[in-house]
Every structure is written in structure tokens, then in C-alpha cells.
Motif scaffolding. Sequence first.
Motif, mmCIF file in Angstrom:
data_model
loop_
_atom_site.group_PDB
_atom_site.id
_atom_site.type_symbol
_atom_site.label_atom_id
_atom_site.label_comp_id
_atom_site.label_asym_id
_atom_site.label_seq_id
_atom_site.Cartn_x
_atom_site.Cartn_y
_atom_site.Cartn_z
ATOM 1 N N ASP A 118 0.830 -1.210 0.000
ATOM 2 C CA ASP A 118 0.000 0.000 0.000
ATOM 3 C C ASP A 118 0.863 1.258 0.000
ATOM 4 O O ASP A 118 0.559 2.236 -0.700
ATOM 5 C CB ASP A 118 -0.922 0.005 1.220
ATOM 6 C CG ASP A 118 -2.040 -1.021 1.124
ATOM 7 O OD1 ASP A 118 -2.310 -1.510 0.006
ATOM 8 O OD2 ASP A 118 -2.628 -1.343 2.175
ATOM 9 N N ARG A 149 2.354 1.784 -3.447
ATOM 10 C CA ARG A 149 1.355 2.350 -4.363
ATOM 11 C C ARG A 149 1.145 3.831 -4.090
ATOM 12 O O ARG A 149 1.027 4.637 -5.019
ATOM 13 C CB ARG A 149 0.024 1.610 -4.206
ATOM 14 C CG ARG A 149 0.008 0.206 -4.755
ATOM 15 C CD ARG A 149 -1.367 -0.410 -4.597
ATOM 16 N NE ARG A 149 -2.378 0.309 -5.362
ATOM 17 C CZ ARG A 149 -3.690 0.132 -5.230
ATOM 18 N NH1 ARG A 149 -4.150 -0.726 -4.338
ATOM 19 N NH2 ARG A 149 -4.527 0.805 -5.960
ATOM 20 N N SER A 202 -2.223 -5.288 -7.152
ATOM 21 C CA SER A 202 -1.982 -3.901 -6.761
ATOM 22 C C SER A 202 -1.773 -2.952 -7.930
ATOM 23 O O SER A 202 -1.913 -1.731 -7.781
ATOM 24 C CB SER A 202 -0.745 -3.829 -5.854
ATOM 25 O OG SER A 202 0.442 -4.078 -6.602
#
Length: 276
Positions: A95, A98, A135
Motif C-alpha cells: 500500500d 502504491r 496492486s
Amino acid sequence: MSEFLVTGATGAQGGAVARLLLARGHRIRALTRNAESPAAAALREAGATIVAGDFDDAAVLRTAMEGADGVFAMGTAFSGAGAEGEVRQGKALIDAARAVGIGHFLYSSSAGTQTLTGVPHTESKREVEDYLAASGLDSTVIGPHAFLDSWVTDQLASGQLMHLAAPEVPIAWIAVDDIAAFAAYVLENRAEFVGKSVDIASFTASAQEIAAEVGGVTYAQYPLGDDANADMRAMLDLFGKGGVPADVPALHAAYPDVPWHSLSSWVEEKIRPQRG
């Protein structure tokens, strides 16, 4: 040269990756929970930027990755977090990558994750792999086979080597320096590896063959007591059957620029100096 964030940088695997990348002229940010440890001090002395932080701190992760060209990420269920913690932390790293737009995310997982079931620490890594694949990041997964170094070097003085592997059953093993060499090759050749998953091994040998090559030691399969957890029992069963299958000659032929170790060359480099 590029700049990479390396997680687990004060451990065996992450440390080997960080040291090799530094030696190859890259800039390294080393993420560690203890910035004052001897391992962190050694990396700092070698030129790494030490980043103190925890995988569960999203802000620290984003700051550590901001502006980096890539990330070498690894997780372990044996650090106290357990399998659930490994999944949580792996997803947090993804996360963060990203959020800051990391160009390449290299995840060091475990061999056979997409086919093995019933091994908790393998299933947790598969969950992280699946999350990474979904992702949208440019990513690569490497799957090291059975780790070679610590179980041998840590037991030399006792004269008795022990592992979950059955004595005479050949297993695919990986030297930590070969993980680092392959990881560096992947990071430096990103375009060749985006979207790929590659299981890696140095050589195949039985535990008895390793003991014989080391010399001056005997080997015995580690006995599990009644209190052994599900992970250990699953690994005992897996290693008793030869572990995860590996075509080591094909792997080495596919990546001839990686300086893979043989059993004899590993013993010569790692065991002989330790004995003096």
C-alpha cells in the motif's frame, strides 16, 4: 546508479541484499526497527541511510519509500508477528509503495507458494503475493528454496547439525548470498522481470551430503516434540518428501550471470574461514 529501500536490512537476507547493492554502487535506505543495533551501525558505516521504523507504521513506510527507484521487501512469520502479522505487514508495504508510486517492487517470498497448501508461513506469503499481483505495481516475486546458511553455521561448534530435512533425501537449498545476487540482478534488470515469479536455488543435496562436505560434523533430523506447532509439523512432512521440487540446472542456465554457489564453493567460502 539507483536508490532502493531494503526491508529486513539488519537480518541475514535483507542485510546480504543491502550490502551487495551498496558494493555495486547503489544508494540504499535500510529499514530496521532498531537503528542503533550493531548490524544497523555496520550498514551506516558502509554508506546506507538507516530508516528506523515499523512495518505497521504507514507514514514511516511512505516516507522511507518516497523518491526511491525500487523496493526489496521481505516478510517472515517467525519474527513474532506470526502468519497473520506477515500478511498485514506485507500488505502495508505494498500500500505504501502504491501511495508513493514506486517504480518496482521486488518481494522475496518462498518457493512453491502457488502450489503448496497446509504450511502456514507459505500460505501467508501466497496471500501477500496475490495482493501484490492485484496492486497494479510493477513487481517481481522471487521464491527462495530452503535456506542453507544459518542452520549450518550456527551449529558448527556443537559438531551436530540438525534440520527438519530427512537425512538422505535431496533438497533444493539456497545460500543467502545467492538470494542477494539474484535480487540485485532483478533490480538492475527490472524490464526483464516485471510480472514474473522465479523460484531460486543454489544446489540440490541431502543433509547428510552437506554434513559430509562440511566435515567434522554429523547430521540428525530434528525431533519434534508434542508441543510442535502446525507450521513445524507441515515443514517436517514437506522436507521428508524432498521439499519443493526444483530444476536447478535449468534455473542456472537461464540466469548464467548470477554467481550461483555449489555446495563445495559455499563450504569453501563460509565454513573454512569460520574454522580458521
